[in-house]
Design a protein around this motif. Structure first.
Motif, PDB file in Angstrom:
ATOM      1  N   ASN A  98       0.686  -1.723   0.311  1.00 14.10           N
ATOM      2  CA  ASN A  98       0.573   0.105  -0.144  1.00 14.10           C
ATOM      3  C   ASN A  98       0.749   1.618  -0.534  1.00 14.10           C
ATOM      4  N   GLY A  99       1.810   1.777  -0.984  1.00 14.16           N
ATOM      5  CA  GLY A  99       2.589   2.772  -0.852  1.00 14.16           C
ATOM      6  C   GLY A  99       4.063   2.409  -0.856  1.00 14.16           C
ATOM      7  N   ALA A 100       4.935   2.658  -1.323  1.00 16.36           N
ATOM      8  CA  ALA A 100       6.892   2.506  -0.831  1.00 16.36           C
ATOM      9  C   ALA A 100       7.044   2.675   0.596  1.00 16.36           C
ATOM     10  N   LYS A 101       5.799   2.951   1.300  1.00 20.50           N
ATOM     11  CA  LYS A 101       5.664   3.608   2.756  1.00 20.50           C
ATOM     12  C   LYS A 101       5.776   2.049   3.468  1.00 20.50           C
ATOM     13  N   HIS A 102       4.710   1.725   3.260  1.00 17.28           N
ATOM     14  CA  HIS A 102       4.146   0.119   3.746  1.00 17.28           C
ATOM     15  C   HIS A 102       5.190  -0.470   3.529  1.00 17.28           C
ATOM     16  N   GLU A 103       5.543  -0.791   1.871  1.00 21.34           N
ATOM     17  CA  GLU A 103       6.955  -1.450   1.799  1.00 21.34           C
ATOM     18  C   GLU A 103       8.097  -1.370   2.514  1.00 21.34           C
ATOM     19  N   LEU A 104       8.660  -0.117   3.123  1.00 24.29           N
ATOM     20  CA  LEU A 104       9.602   0.253   3.493  1.00 24.29           C
ATOM     21  C   LEU A 104       9.486  -0.457   5.197  1.00 24.29           C
ATOM     22  N   CYS A 105       7.967  -0.136   5.454  1.00 28.90           N
ATOM     23  CA  CYS A 105       7.631  -0.101   7.097  1.00 28.90           C
ATOM     24  C   CYS A 105       7.721  -2.005   7.337  1.00 28.90           C
ATOM     25  N   ALA A 124      17.364  13.207   6.066  1.00 25.54           N
ATOM     26  CA  ALA A 124      16.335  11.904   6.040  1.00 25.54           C
ATOM     27  C   ALA A 124      14.501  12.239   5.695  1.00 25.54           C
ATOM     28  N   TRP A 125      14.137  11.746   5.055  1.00 22.00           N
ATOM     29  CA  TRP A 125      12.603  11.784   5.706  1.00 22.00           C
ATOM     30  C   TRP A 125      12.033  11.387   6.765  1.00 22.00           C
ATOM     31  N   VAL A 126      11.004  11.704   7.250  1.00 21.60           N
ATOM     32  CA  VAL A 126      10.232  11.798   8.596  1.00 21.60           C
ATOM     33  C   VAL A 126      10.267  10.304   8.677  1.00 21.60           C
ATOM     34  N   LEU A 170      19.202   4.620   2.673  1.00 22.98           N
ATOM     35  CA  LEU A 170      19.653   5.090   1.533  1.00 22.98           C
ATOM     36  C   LEU A 170      18.234   5.934   0.806  1.00 22.98           C
ATOM     37  N   CYS A 171      18.196   6.961   0.286  1.00 23.95           N
ATOM     38  CA  CYS A 171      17.579   7.805  -0.276  1.00 23.95           C
ATOM     39  C   CYS A 171      17.630   8.319  -1.791  1.00 23.95           C
ATOM     40  N   SER A 172      17.394   8.138  -2.861  1.00 25.68           N
ATOM     41  CA  SER A 172      18.785   8.590  -3.787  1.00 25.68           C
ATOM     42  C   SER A 172      17.891   8.763  -5.480  1.00 25.68           C
ATOM     43  N   SER A 174      17.312  12.406  -3.010  1.00 30.55           N
ATOM     44  CA  SER A 174      16.720  12.395  -1.664  1.00 30.55           C
ATOM     45  C   SER A 174      15.422  13.132  -1.176  1.00 30.55           C
ATOM     46  N   ASN A 175      14.490  12.454  -0.181  1.00 25.11           N
ATOM     47  CA  ASN A 175      13.529  13.551   0.371  1.00 25.11           C
ATOM     48  C   ASN A 175      14.193  13.548   1.650  1.00 25.11           C
ATOM     49  N   PRO A 176      14.746  15.601   2.590  1.00 26.76           N
ATOM     50  CA  PRO A 176      13.810  16.191   2.183  1.00 26.76           C
ATOM     51  C   PRO A 176      15.066  17.364   1.311  1.00 26.76           C
ATOM     52  N   SER A 203      17.094   0.099   0.200  1.00 23.44           N
ATOM     53  CA  SER A 203      17.704   1.619  -1.829  1.00 23.44           C
ATOM     54  C   SER A 203      16.508   2.773  -1.957  1.00 23.44           C
ATOM     55  N   ASP A 204      15.763   3.338  -1.274  1.00 25.76           N
ATOM     56  CA  ASP A 204      14.710   4.540  -1.806  1.00 25.76           C
ATOM     57  C   ASP A 204      14.766   5.050  -3.204  1.00 25.76           C
ATOM     58  N   GLU A 205      13.580   4.530  -4.479  1.00 29.29           N
ATOM     59  CA  GLU A 205      14.044   5.290  -4.708  1.00 29.29           C
ATOM     60  C   GLU A 205      13.328   5.658  -6.066  1.00 29.29           C
ATOM     61  N   ILE A 206      12.011   6.010  -4.601  1.00 29.11           N
ATOM     62  CA  ILE A 206      10.959   7.071  -4.914  1.00 29.11           C
ATOM     63  C   ILE A 206      10.972   7.784  -5.507  1.00 29.11           C
ATOM     64  N   TYR A 207      11.439   8.620  -5.621  1.00 28.17           N
ATOM     65  CA  TYR A 207      12.293  10.171  -6.796  1.00 28.17           C
ATOM     66  C   TYR A 207      12.727   9.804  -8.208  1.00 28.17           C
ATOM     67  N   GLU A 208      13.367   8.223  -8.259  1.00 28.95           N
ATOM     68  CA  GLU A 208      13.627   7.862  -9.532  1.00 28.95           C
ATOM     69  C   GLU A 208      13.332   9.270 -10.225  1.00 28.95           C
ATOM     70  N   VAL A 235       4.543   4.282  -7.684  1.00 26.57           N
ATOM     71  CA  VAL A 235       4.081   4.725  -8.865  1.00 26.57           C
ATOM     72  C   VAL A 235       3.524   5.891  -8.417  1.00 26.57           C
ATOM     73  N   SER A 236       3.945   6.339  -6.913  1.00 31.73           N
ATOM     74  CA  SER A 236       3.569   8.117  -6.193  1.00 31.73           C
ATOM     75  C   SER A 236       3.692   8.772  -7.517  1.00 31.73           C
ATOM     76  N   LYS A 237       5.160   9.324  -7.341  1.00 34.68           N
ATOM     77  CA  LYS A 237       5.472  10.258  -7.780  1.00 34.68           C
ATOM     78  C   LYS A 237       5.976   9.853  -9.223  1.00 34.68           C
ATOM     79  N   ALA A 238       6.065   9.118  -9.590  1.00 34.42           N
ATOM     80  CA  ALA A 238       6.663   9.682 -11.038  1.00 34.42           C
ATOM     81  C   ALA A 238       5.186   9.678 -12.550  1.00 34.42           C
ATOM     82  N   TRP A 244      -3.132   6.395  -5.016  1.00 30.79           N
ATOM     83  CA  TRP A 244      -3.597   4.957  -5.641  1.00 30.79           C
ATOM     84  C   TRP A 244      -3.041   3.989  -4.470  1.00 30.79           C
ATOM     85  N   ARG A 245      -2.310   4.789  -4.171  1.00 25.48           N
ATOM     86  CA  ARG A 245      -1.184   3.442  -2.547  1.00 25.48           C
ATOM     87  C   ARG A 245      -0.605   2.358  -3.747  1.00 25.48           C
ATOM     88  N   ILE A 246       0.204   1.875  -4.552  1.00 28.16           N
ATOM     89  CA  ILE A 246       0.667   1.825  -4.799  1.00 28.16           C
ATOM     90  C   ILE A 246       2.248   1.204  -4.642  1.00 28.16           C
TER      91      ILE A 246
HETATM   92  N1  PMP Z   1       9.925   7.045  -0.185  1.00 24.01           N
HETATM   93  C1  PMP Z   1      10.243   8.432   0.217  1.00 24.01           C
HETATM   94  C2  PMP Z   1      11.809   9.256   0.600  1.00 24.01           C
HETATM   95  C3  PMP Z   1       9.062   9.550   0.338  1.00 24.01           C
HETATM   96  O1  PMP Z   1       9.609  10.976   0.241  1.00 24.01           O
HETATM   97  C4  PMP Z   1       7.559   9.334  -0.046  1.00 24.01           C
HETATM   98  C5  PMP Z   1       6.979   9.933  -0.006  1.00 24.01           C
HETATM   99  N2  PMP Z   1       5.378  10.015   0.657  1.00 24.01           N
HETATM  100  C6  PMP Z   1       7.569   7.709   0.363  1.00 24.01           C
HETATM  101  C7  PMP Z   1       8.158   6.601   0.869  1.00 24.01           C
HETATM  102  C8  PMP Z   1       6.279   7.235   0.207  1.00 24.01           C
HETATM  103  O2  PMP Z   1       5.687   6.972  -1.196  1.00 24.01           O
HETATM  104  P1  PMP Z   1       4.343   5.759  -1.401  1.00 24.01           P
HETATM  105  O3  PMP Z   1       3.887   5.386  -0.114  1.00 24.01           O
HETATM  106  O4  PMP Z   1       3.507   7.068  -1.401  1.00 24.01           O
HETATM  107  O5  PMP Z   1       4.386   5.409  -2.356  1.00 24.01           O
END
Ligand code: PMP
Ligand code: GLU
Length: 399
Positions: A98-105, A124-126, A170-172, A174-176, A203-208, A235-238, A244-246
């Motif tokens: 349910n989003g990259a956030k869910h899989e990171l966690c 690093a992202w919050v 790692l995040c590249s 990077s947010n923020p 390796s968080d590549e959500i902003y690829e 798919v959130s950012k690109a 949609w939360r994927i």
């Molecule tokens: N990683 C980073 C660095 C982000 O900024 C975000 C945005 N909230 C996410 C992951 C999670 O993205 P989402 O859950 O919308 O796919």
């Protein structure tokens, strides 16, 4: 009787979501707030993706989905990772959440035991530190300020790793900060990691795709550590699909299996309709991705130029990716607002800008980087011009 578990009491609320909520509340009360706090594209999801979702409804994709995601979507992800990143995975190594956030966690919960150390370059992202805390792990933060381009060096990484280190996050891009690691920089980090075989890499590549310097590089490309790298994307950012939360993880099969077990007890497979939409996003035309990237690049130039010109009290560097600027605001700390209150911290400054300028930002503190402020430029050129004008006027009132 109110009763909250210690686990949840120990968790800080998400500052990005909190600031955005504050801004929405003010807006609902009729205040003309410009929201530069939350980071999400302001574009609509491209039409061909929306059509795929409508088709999925008509075709009765209404049943429970497989826990790790539809096989066809996982295959589309495997092809994407091969085509765009040169990374080799099988569908059985991918889990959709349910989003990259869910899989990171999920990955943090699956890898980290209480007391395990997790190295996180800061800012690093919050959510990173909080996810580690939720797992009972120990965040080991490494400060990487503006003077070093907000990027962790090989020497810093080496110094942060101990026998208790389990994971590096790692995040590249990077947010923020918008920092983007080059292939050479990642190779140096990979060389350090090669010497520590007990350490996994997230390796968080959500902003690829929101990259202004050229090719996106993944640390997963280095053979010596490839079997310890977990790629996070979505798919959130690109594709402008935050709602949609994927999102997904791709990593070793043993990890994907364990994450699937967790998901099977905790959330089940994610929305059928959204998965069909995500598959269309990955398989369809990529033209909208480039159009949005170009718009973000133009806005980056606009907002950094305006800040340099109108708010010289903030030091801003040109970010290479994502859609945030992260100026240093230490010159403003200690100053007094017209109502006599002292701007002691970057959080005070963010609250002052919301109160006085009606511009919502996020304090650097929320990203573990006091003395900075994050502004998202995923909004219209007009909003950006107006917002910087208001920030400049409010800052000029400080004495
Ligand atoms: N990683 C980073 C660095 C982000 O900024 C975000 C945005 N909230 C996410 C992951 C999670 O993205 P989402 O859950 O919308 O796919
Ligand atoms: N990634 C975005 C941000 O940092 C979305 C909000 C969130 O999930 O934190 O603003």
């Amino acid at each position: 009787m109110e009763y909250i578990s210690e686990r949840i009491q120990a968790l800080a609320p998400s500052a990005t979501l909190a600031m955005s909520q504050k801004s929405s509340e003010l807006k609902a009360r009729g205040v003309d707030v410009i929201n530069l706090s939350v980071g999400e594209p302001d574009f609509h999801t491209p039409d061909h993706i929306k059509e795929a979702a409508k088709r999925a409804i008509d075709d009765n994709f209404s049943f429970y989905t497989p826990v790790p995601g539809y096989l066809s979507l996982r295959e589309a992800i495997v092809e994407k990772l091969e085509r765009e990143n040169g990374l080799h995975f099988e569908a059985s190594q991918v889990v959709v959440g349910n989003g990259a956030k869910h899989e990171l966690c999920n990955v943090v919960m699956t890898l980290v035991n209480p007391g395990d150390e997790v190295v996180i370059p800061m800012p690093a992202w919050v959510s990173y530190v909080q996810m580690v805390i939720l797992a009972g792990g120990k965040p080991v933060t490494v400060p990487v300020g503006m003077e070093q381009g907000f990027k962790v060096t090989a020497a810093q990484l080496e110094a942060a790793i101990t026998p208790r280190t389990r994971l590096v996050m790692l995040c590249s891009p990077s947010n923020p900060t918008g920092a983007v690691y080059s292939r050479g920089e990642l190779a140096e980090l990979a060389a350090v990691l090669e010497r520590h075989p007990q350490v996994m890499v997230l390796s968080d590549e959500i902003y690829e795709h929101i990259n202004y310097v050229g090719r996106h590089e993944s640390i997963g490309q280095f053979e010596a550590i490839a079997d310890r790298v977990v790629v996070i994307n979505g798919v959130s950012k690109a594709y402008a699909m935050t709602g949609w939360r994927i999102g997904y993880m791709a990593g070793p099969q043993w990890l994907a299996k364990a994450v699937t077990k967790l998901q099977g007890q905790y959330t089940s497979g994610v929305s059928s309709i959204a998965q069909k939409a995500a598959e269309a996003a990955l398989r369809g035309t990529q033209a909208p991705v480039e159009q949005m990237r170009e718009a973000f690049e133009r806005r980056r130039d606009l907002v950094t130029g305006l800040l340099q010109e109108q708010v010289p009290q903030m030091q801003v560097s040109l970010p290479d990716g994502a859609f945030y600027v992260f100026p240093r605001v230490t010159d403003l700390l200690g100053m007094k607002a017209p109502d006599g209150s002292v701007i002691a911290t970057d959080s005070d400054l963010a609250m002052y800008l919301l109160r006085e300028a009606h511009v919502a930002t996020v304090a650097g503190e929320a990203f573990g980087a006091p003395g900075y402020l994050r502004l998202s430029y995923a909004t219209s050129d007009d909003n950006l011009r107006e917002a910087v004008g208001r920030i400049a006027a409010a800052v000029n009132l400080l004495r």
